[in-house]
Design an enzyme around this catalytic site. Structure first.
Site, PDB file in Angstrom:
ATOM      1  N   ALA A 108       9.141-110.617  55.890  1.00  0.00           N
ATOM      2  CA  ALA A 108       8.107-110.347  56.893  1.00  0.00           C
ATOM      3  C   ALA A 108       8.609-109.350  57.936  1.00  0.00           C
ATOM      4  O   ALA A 108       9.793-109.319  58.276  1.00  0.00           O
ATOM      5  CB  ALA A 108       7.689-111.641  57.575  1.00  0.00           C
ATOM      6  N   GLY A 153       9.829-113.328  52.168  1.00  0.00           N
ATOM      7  CA  GLY A 153       8.595-112.939  51.491  1.00  0.00           C
ATOM      8  C   GLY A 153       8.807-111.894  50.414  1.00  0.00           C
ATOM      9  O   GLY A 153       8.026-111.806  49.452  1.00  0.00           O
ATOM     10  N   GLU A 156       9.627-113.862  47.481  1.00  0.00           N
ATOM     11  CA  GLU A 156       8.418-114.574  47.049  1.00  0.00           C
ATOM     12  C   GLU A 156       7.497-113.661  46.244  1.00  0.00           C
ATOM     13  O   GLU A 156       6.863-114.091  45.278  1.00  0.00           O
ATOM     14  CB  GLU A 156       7.689-115.148  48.274  1.00  0.00           C
ATOM     15  CG  GLU A 156       8.416-116.343  48.872  1.00  0.00           C
ATOM     16  CD  GLU A 156       7.728-116.912  50.087  1.00  0.00           C
ATOM     17  OE1 GLU A 156       7.369-118.107  50.071  1.00  0.00           O
ATOM     18  OE2 GLU A 156       7.545-116.161  51.070  1.00  0.00           O
ATOM     19  N   GLU A 176      14.137-118.523  55.121  1.00  0.00           N
ATOM     20  CA  GLU A 176      13.248-118.891  56.231  1.00  0.00           C
ATOM     21  C   GLU A 176      13.792-120.006  57.109  1.00  0.00           C
ATOM     22  O   GLU A 176      13.499-120.053  58.319  1.00  0.00           O
ATOM     23  CB  GLU A 176      11.871-119.287  55.686  1.00  0.00           C
ATOM     24  CG  GLU A 176      11.012-118.127  55.218  1.00  0.00           C
ATOM     25  CD  GLU A 176      11.299-117.680  53.792  1.00  0.00           C
ATOM     26  OE1 GLU A 176      10.550-116.850  53.267  1.00  0.00           O
ATOM     27  OE2 GLU A 176      12.298-118.169  53.195  1.00  0.00           O
TER      28      GLU A 176
END
Length: 306
Positions: A108, A153, A156, A176
């Protein structure tokens, strides 16, 4: 019966719908990520390869100053790109990569996130999660080429692809918990399905970062390749895989993906019923007859996705 109807609708949509390519302009074929069709300032480049590679589409993340961190604009651009290929029956494979040397995606964009009002954070995270789900649901094979860091992310996104290829020097992890949050775009669900529950817990609890060789040993990636001087070894391996898939019957590939994705979530008896329903969709295709004719005539098949 509902499943059979779904498979039929899936197959009909694949055969009958034409694509819109207006998100990006079609570019000349290249085996390189760093090519002339990447325009300065674009946060995402989308290339439709041609010639022998026709059917392969390359999504290239391009935010060098932010290490491809996931911003609002990048999410929007990726969403447009996914929509542009989703119902395009000419697309046989998608490669997700970076055009920035040394990085895949750093996760992010925390600088942008820090400037968001609290009311904006929820909708943004929701859209990013939806994007990754849409990427996972693409009907054609998807390959993540990880030539550099894939964190949070970024990993991910890679986990949502069917296949992952990494350079041995690449770094990846769901980090995270270092920020007192958890993976929020599918990481807690996809990672255990790939490496196993206990190992996924260890990696997430520790916010551990591993390299490409370790990722291969854990089956987090399908292939780990030594990085080259150009910094695109994983991309080139991903392209080789996409070319291999490109030679096979496209409807069969899509039905196989659907059968695997649906079947892995249910018991064996239901899974076998799913396979039967998907198999039924390839029987009436022209490609199946072409495959038989090519075998009989001892020549390469010419599949058209029909």
């Amino acid at each position: 019966m509902a499943l059979l109807a779904r498979c039929r609708l899936f197959s009909q949509a694949f055969r009958g719908q034409t694509a819109t390519l207006d998100v990006v302009q079609r570019a000349a074929c290249s085996t390189r990520r760093y090519s002339s069709d990447s325009k300065a300032g674009e946060e995402l480049t989308v290339r439709y390869l041609d010639g022998d590679d026709s059917g392969i589409v390359v999504f290239g993340m391009n935010r060098p100053k932010a290490k491809n961190a996931i911003s609002k604009n990048l999410v929007n651009k990726l969403y447009e790109a996914v929509e542009s290929v989703k119902k395009n029956n000419k697309v046989r494979g998608v490669i997700l990569c970076s055009v920035v040397p040394g990085v895949f995606c750093a996760g992010a964009d925390l600088k942008e996130r820090a400037k968001m009002h609290q009311s904006e954070v929820g909708p943004f995270v929701s859209k990013a999660r939806s994007l990754i789900t849409e990427l996972s649901n693409l009907p054609m094979p998807t390959i993540a080429a990880i030539d550099g860091a894939a964190l949070g992310g970024g990993l991910e996104m890679a986990l949502s692809c069917d296949i992952r290829v990494a350079a041995t020097s690449a770094k990846m992890g769901l980090v995270e918990t270092k920020l007192a949050i958890i993976p929020g775009a599918g990481g807690t669900q996809r990672l255990p399905r790939i490496v196993g529950v206990s190992l996924a817990k260890e990696l997430i609890f520790a916010a551990r970062v591993i390299d490409g060789s370790e990722a291969k040993a854990l089956s987090l990636v399908n292939h780990a390749v030594e990085q080259n001087k150009s910094g695109d070894a994983a991309y080139l391996k991903a392209l080789d895989l996409a070319r291999e898939f490109n030679l096979q019957g496209p409807i069969a590939i899509r039905m196989a993906k659907l059968a695997i994705n649906q079947g892995i979530e249910v018991d064996l008896t239901t899974g076998l019923a799913i396979e039967e329903a998907c198999y039924a969709q390839v029987i009436p295709t022209k490609d199946r007859l072409e495959g038989l004719a090519a075998f009989k005539e001892k020549r390469p098949p010419r599949f058209k996705g029909e």
